[in-house]
Scaffold this motif. Structure first.
Motif, PDB file in Angstrom:
ATOM      1  N   ASP A 151       0.777  -1.197  -0.042  1.00 47.36           N
ATOM      2  CA  ASP A 151       0.031  -0.019  -0.023  1.00 47.36           C
ATOM      3  C   ASP A 151       0.721   1.314  -0.098  1.00 47.36           C
ATOM      4  O   ASP A 151       2.126   1.294   0.493  1.00 47.36           O
ATOM      5  N   SER A 152       0.198   2.423  -0.528  1.00 46.56           N
ATOM      6  CA  SER A 152       1.139   3.489  -0.617  1.00 46.56           C
ATOM      7  C   SER A 152       1.083   4.439   0.648  1.00 46.56           C
ATOM      8  O   SER A 152       2.029   5.271   0.967  1.00 46.56           O
ATOM      9  N   HIS A 153       0.479   3.930   1.801  1.00 49.18           N
ATOM     10  CA  HIS A 153       0.271   4.623   3.026  1.00 49.18           C
ATOM     11  C   HIS A 153       0.824   4.062   4.087  1.00 49.18           C
ATOM     12  O   HIS A 153       1.335   2.994   4.110  1.00 49.18           O
ATOM     13  N   TRP A 154       0.780   5.044   5.381  1.00 47.06           N
ATOM     14  CA  TRP A 154       1.561   4.595   6.552  1.00 47.06           C
ATOM     15  C   TRP A 154       0.666   3.524   7.101  1.00 47.06           C
ATOM     16  O   TRP A 154      -0.571   3.464   7.000  1.00 47.06           O
ATOM     17  N   THR A 155       1.206   2.783   8.007  1.00 43.11           N
ATOM     18  CA  THR A 155       0.483   1.556   8.802  1.00 43.11           C
ATOM     19  C   THR A 155      -0.348   2.513   9.929  1.00 43.11           C
ATOM     20  O   THR A 155      -0.412   3.595  10.063  1.00 43.11           O
ATOM     21  N   GLU A 156      -1.155   1.534  10.772  1.00 41.47           N
ATOM     22  CA  GLU A 156      -1.902   2.162  11.955  1.00 41.47           C
ATOM     23  C   GLU A 156      -0.920   2.783  12.885  1.00 41.47           C
ATOM     24  O   GLU A 156      -0.950   3.529  13.474  1.00 41.47           O
ATOM     25  N   GLY A 157       0.396   1.960  13.051  1.00 40.03           N
ATOM     26  CA  GLY A 157       1.353   2.490  13.876  1.00 40.03           C
ATOM     27  C   GLY A 157       1.957   3.871  13.458  1.00 40.03           C
ATOM     28  O   GLY A 157       2.138   4.784  14.182  1.00 40.03           O
ATOM     29  N   GLY A 158       1.992   4.042  12.066  1.00 43.69           N
ATOM     30  CA  GLY A 158       2.409   5.308  11.736  1.00 43.69           C
ATOM     31  C   GLY A 158       1.361   6.369  11.580  1.00 43.69           C
ATOM     32  O   GLY A 158       1.777   7.677  12.065  1.00 43.69           O
ATOM     33  N   ALA A 159       0.203   5.813  11.335  1.00 40.83           N
ATOM     34  CA  ALA A 159      -1.012   6.971  11.643  1.00 40.83           C
ATOM     35  C   ALA A 159      -1.050   7.310  13.163  1.00 40.83           C
ATOM     36  O   ALA A 159      -1.137   8.695  13.315  1.00 40.83           O
ATOM     37  N   ILE A 160      -0.818   6.703  14.019  1.00 42.07           N
ATOM     38  CA  ILE A 160      -0.831   6.984  15.547  1.00 42.07           C
ATOM     39  C   ILE A 160       0.302   7.976  15.729  1.00 42.07           C
ATOM     40  O   ILE A 160       0.232   8.864  16.546  1.00 42.07           O
ATOM     41  N   LEU A 161       1.352   7.558  15.345  1.00 40.66           N
ATOM     42  CA  LEU A 161       2.516   8.635  15.508  1.00 40.66           C
ATOM     43  C   LEU A 161       2.364   9.684  15.230  1.00 40.66           C
ATOM     44  O   LEU A 161       2.513  10.888  15.386  1.00 40.66           O
ATOM     45  N   ALA A 162       1.671  10.054  13.699  1.00 34.30           N
ATOM     46  CA  ALA A 162       1.601  11.305  13.147  1.00 34.30           C
ATOM     47  C   ALA A 162       0.451  11.743  13.951  1.00 34.30           C
ATOM     48  O   ALA A 162       0.467  12.970  14.195  1.00 34.30           O
ATOM     49  N   TYR A 163      -0.627  10.988  14.370  1.00 33.44           N
ATOM     50  CA  TYR A 163      -1.829  11.607  15.109  1.00 33.44           C
ATOM     51  C   TYR A 163      -1.376  12.271  16.452  1.00 33.44           C
ATOM     52  O   TYR A 163      -1.382  13.559  16.654  1.00 33.44           O
ATOM     53  N   ARG A 164      -0.512  11.638  17.223  1.00 31.67           N
ATOM     54  CA  ARG A 164       0.076  12.165  18.531  1.00 31.67           C
ATOM     55  C   ARG A 164       1.163  13.216  18.336  1.00 31.67           C
ATOM     56  O   ARG A 164       0.994  14.454  18.962  1.00 31.67           O
ATOM     57  N   SER A 165       1.887  13.283  17.031  1.00 25.72           N
ATOM     58  CA  SER A 165       2.712  14.474  16.841  1.00 25.72           C
ATOM     59  C   SER A 165       2.073  15.752  16.504  1.00 25.72           C
ATOM     60  O   SER A 165       2.420  16.930  17.110  1.00 25.72           O
ATOM     61  N   LEU A 166       0.877  15.742  15.757  1.00 28.70           N
ATOM     62  CA  LEU A 166      -0.064  16.509  15.298  1.00 28.70           C
ATOM     63  C   LEU A 166      -0.552  17.262  16.722  1.00 28.70           C
ATOM     64  O   LEU A 166      -0.702  18.292  16.777  1.00 28.70           O
ATOM     65  N   LEU A 167      -1.252  16.375  17.517  1.00 31.04           N
ATOM     66  CA  LEU A 167      -1.955  16.918  18.436  1.00 31.04           C
ATOM     67  C   LEU A 167      -1.008  17.558  19.546  1.00 31.04           C
ATOM     68  O   LEU A 167      -1.476  18.631  20.047  1.00 31.04           O
ATOM     69  N   SER A 168       0.268  17.008  19.728  1.00 34.64           N
ATOM     70  CA  SER A 168       1.155  17.839  20.543  1.00 34.64           C
ATOM     71  C   SER A 168       1.454  19.045  20.093  1.00 34.64           C
ATOM     72  O   SER A 168       1.702  20.036  20.771  1.00 34.64           O
ATOM     73  N   ALA A 169       1.487  19.464  18.790  1.00 31.52           N
ATOM     74  CA  ALA A 169       2.148  20.632  17.982  1.00 31.52           C
ATOM     75  C   ALA A 169       0.922  21.577  18.229  1.00 31.52           C
ATOM     76  O   ALA A 169       1.301  22.856  18.274  1.00 31.52           O
ATOM     77  N   VAL A 170      -0.333  21.190  18.430  1.00 34.51           N
ATOM     78  CA  VAL A 170      -1.515  22.123  18.376  1.00 34.51           C
ATOM     79  C   VAL A 170      -1.962  22.373  19.813  1.00 34.51           C
ATOM     80  O   VAL A 170      -2.790  22.984  20.172  1.00 34.51           O
ATOM     81  N   GLY A 171      -1.325  21.630  20.800  1.00 31.18           N
ATOM     82  CA  GLY A 171      -1.815  21.639  22.106  1.00 31.18           C
ATOM     83  C   GLY A 171      -3.017  20.810  22.511  1.00 31.18           C
ATOM     84  O   GLY A 171      -3.783  21.469  23.457  1.00 31.18           O
TER      85      GLY A 171
END
Length: 460
Positions: free
Chosen positions: A208-228
């Protein structure tokens, strides 16, 4: 002996004719009714067009319809793909690259991977500048903002690419070059390349061309941390696994192929769709969660599909949009507290080609000694109106402008005097020195009498 040879020829000819006719005759009992890839199936063409006239392209339309629908098409495509991939290590589709160890890559990412056909430095500035103006707009409305790039798969995992593609033309990719401009423009940028490279394990699917659920969760946590914002609590291990066929795998194998496991981390969700959308593939989605807190506006692409459930589980209300151009009025419509933009690496130039629709920031505090009027032959501003009449659009290009980081301003004169606005910088007329500004209609008193284009003094 002669009769025997004739019998063999007849049997052979009959067999060949039967094989050729099988896809046509087979449509009676086994027509193809599933699309291949992202292309929808064509419908049987009409003999006449909408005006009742004879459809002159009827034969061509029937051939295209047949190409989509002939019997056993998915099985034939899958068999050819299996032969090409298994024996020759090649792809049966120009859109896919067969890599090592069963990995597949999207061919559209090859230019980024090889640092080929790089965009100009001016385009990189345009992208960063336009994001910065959206961030300014969000922050003026009390909304926390973050921007991220979803890395191409081969940017993170190049070692599975075929050796013949491993050479590069430039020193850095466009995404790597862009980071300098994002920093200089003050964009709250979340570098997922760095985040993912610091994490053990593979975070993208093989087929597949996309990240796994593990990658999605890592991106999710990074983005939420960035916006507070506070992410929901998720288990360290998946609740279960689901078998699925990746998007690249489906393009090669409409049936069969290699399936992968997709992890499930949230067994019971609290959120629900509201409105007409009912799946993550929709272009515009609204979600509601009585247990969530705050509200989110997220502009995203297909990488946001796997982010959506986690975001929807976090926020009381969320709006997810794939629409381009971005319409920043969505911030007020969504009553957003948080605003996130996610854009896949291979589509970054979109941010420098298409201006978002939003009120151009006022710049009446500009000191004219620090800017100068653009006075070049051929620099003729075009005036338009948005479909809803909310904005007057002023756009054009600035031939001869050469400074990479030169900002472009628009001044208008109406019944109350002259006012200044900063424009988005976009590609226009074949180069990257175009501009687009949307002036709120309510700002204009009377008729616009004069329009001038300005830029930084060091822009020539």
């Amino acid at each position: 002996m002669k009769n025997q040879n004739n019998i063999i020829k007849i049997i052979y000819s009959t067999l060949m004719i039967g094989i050729c006719l099988l896809p046509l005759v087979g449509m009676i009992f086994h027509p193809t009714d599933i699309p291949i890839g992202n292309q929808p199936l064509r419908e049987l063409p009409e003999l006449t067009d909408e005006e009742g006239k004879l459809n002159r392209n009827i034969l061509m339309d029937i051939m295209e319809w047949y190409d989509d629908r002939f019997a056993f098409r998915p099985e034939i495509i899958a068999a050819n793909s299996a032969l090409q991939e298994g024996v020759f290590r090649q792809s049966s589709s120009d859109e896919i690259i067969v890599g090592k160890d069963g990995w597949l890559y999207y061919s559209a990412t090859l230019d980024d991977f090889q640092h080929r056909n790089a965009v100009s430095d001016r385009m990189l500035f345009n992208i960063a500048h336009n994001i910065a103006l959206m961030q300014e707009y969000a922050e003026e409305h009390g909304v926390s903002f973050a921007f991220t790039i979803a890395p191409n798969k081969n940017s993170l995992y190049p070692w599975y690419m075929p050796d013949r593609y491993r050479h590069t033309v430039g020193d850095m990719s466009d995404a790597e070059r862009l980071k300098t401009y994002l920093r200089s423009e003050g964009v709250n940028y979340i570098d997922l390349y760095e985040v993912f490279n610091e994490t053990d394990g593979v975070l993208y699917y093989k087929r597949d061309s996309h990240w796994t659920e593990g990658g999605a969760i890592l991106a999710y946590r990074s983005l939420l941390s960035a916006v507070g914002a506070k992410p929901v609590s998720l288990p360290d291990e998946p609740y279960a696994y689901e078998s699925f066929s990746g998007d690249l795998n489906k393009m090669l194998y409409p049936v069969g192929g290699m399936y992968e496991d997709r992890a499930v981390f949230i067994p019971d969700t609290s959120w629900s769709y509201i409105g007409e959308a009912d799946n993550v593939e929709e272009n515009y989605i609204e979600t509601l969660n009585p247990k969530g807190e705050g509200s989110l506006l997220m502009y995203r692409d297909s990488f946001g599909n796997s982010l959506l459930p986690y975001m929807a589980e976090t926020f009381g209300k969320a709006v997810f949009s794939k629409a381009v151009p971005y319409e920043l009025d969505d911030i007020e419509d969504a009553d957003a507290d948080f605003f996130i933009i996610e854009k896949v690496e291979r589509h970054l130039p979109t941010l420098g080609n298409i201006a978002p629709i939003m009120a151009a920031p006022g710049r009446d505090d500009l000191i004219k000694d620090e800017i100068e009027e653009v006075d070049i032959e051929g620099c003729n501003p075009q005036v338009s109106r948005t479909n809803d009449g909310e904005y007057t659009g002023i756009s054009g290009d600035t031939p001869g402008l050469s400074d990479t980081r030169g900002r472009i301003y628009v001044s208008i004169t109406d019944d109350t005097g002259e006012r200044f606005y900063e424009a988005f910088c976009i590609s226009a007329a074949g180069d990257d020195y175009g501009y687009q500004a949307y002036i709120p209609q309510e700002d204009i008193i009377g008729e616009i009498g004069n329009i001038k284009i300005w830029t930084d003094r060091d822009a020539y």
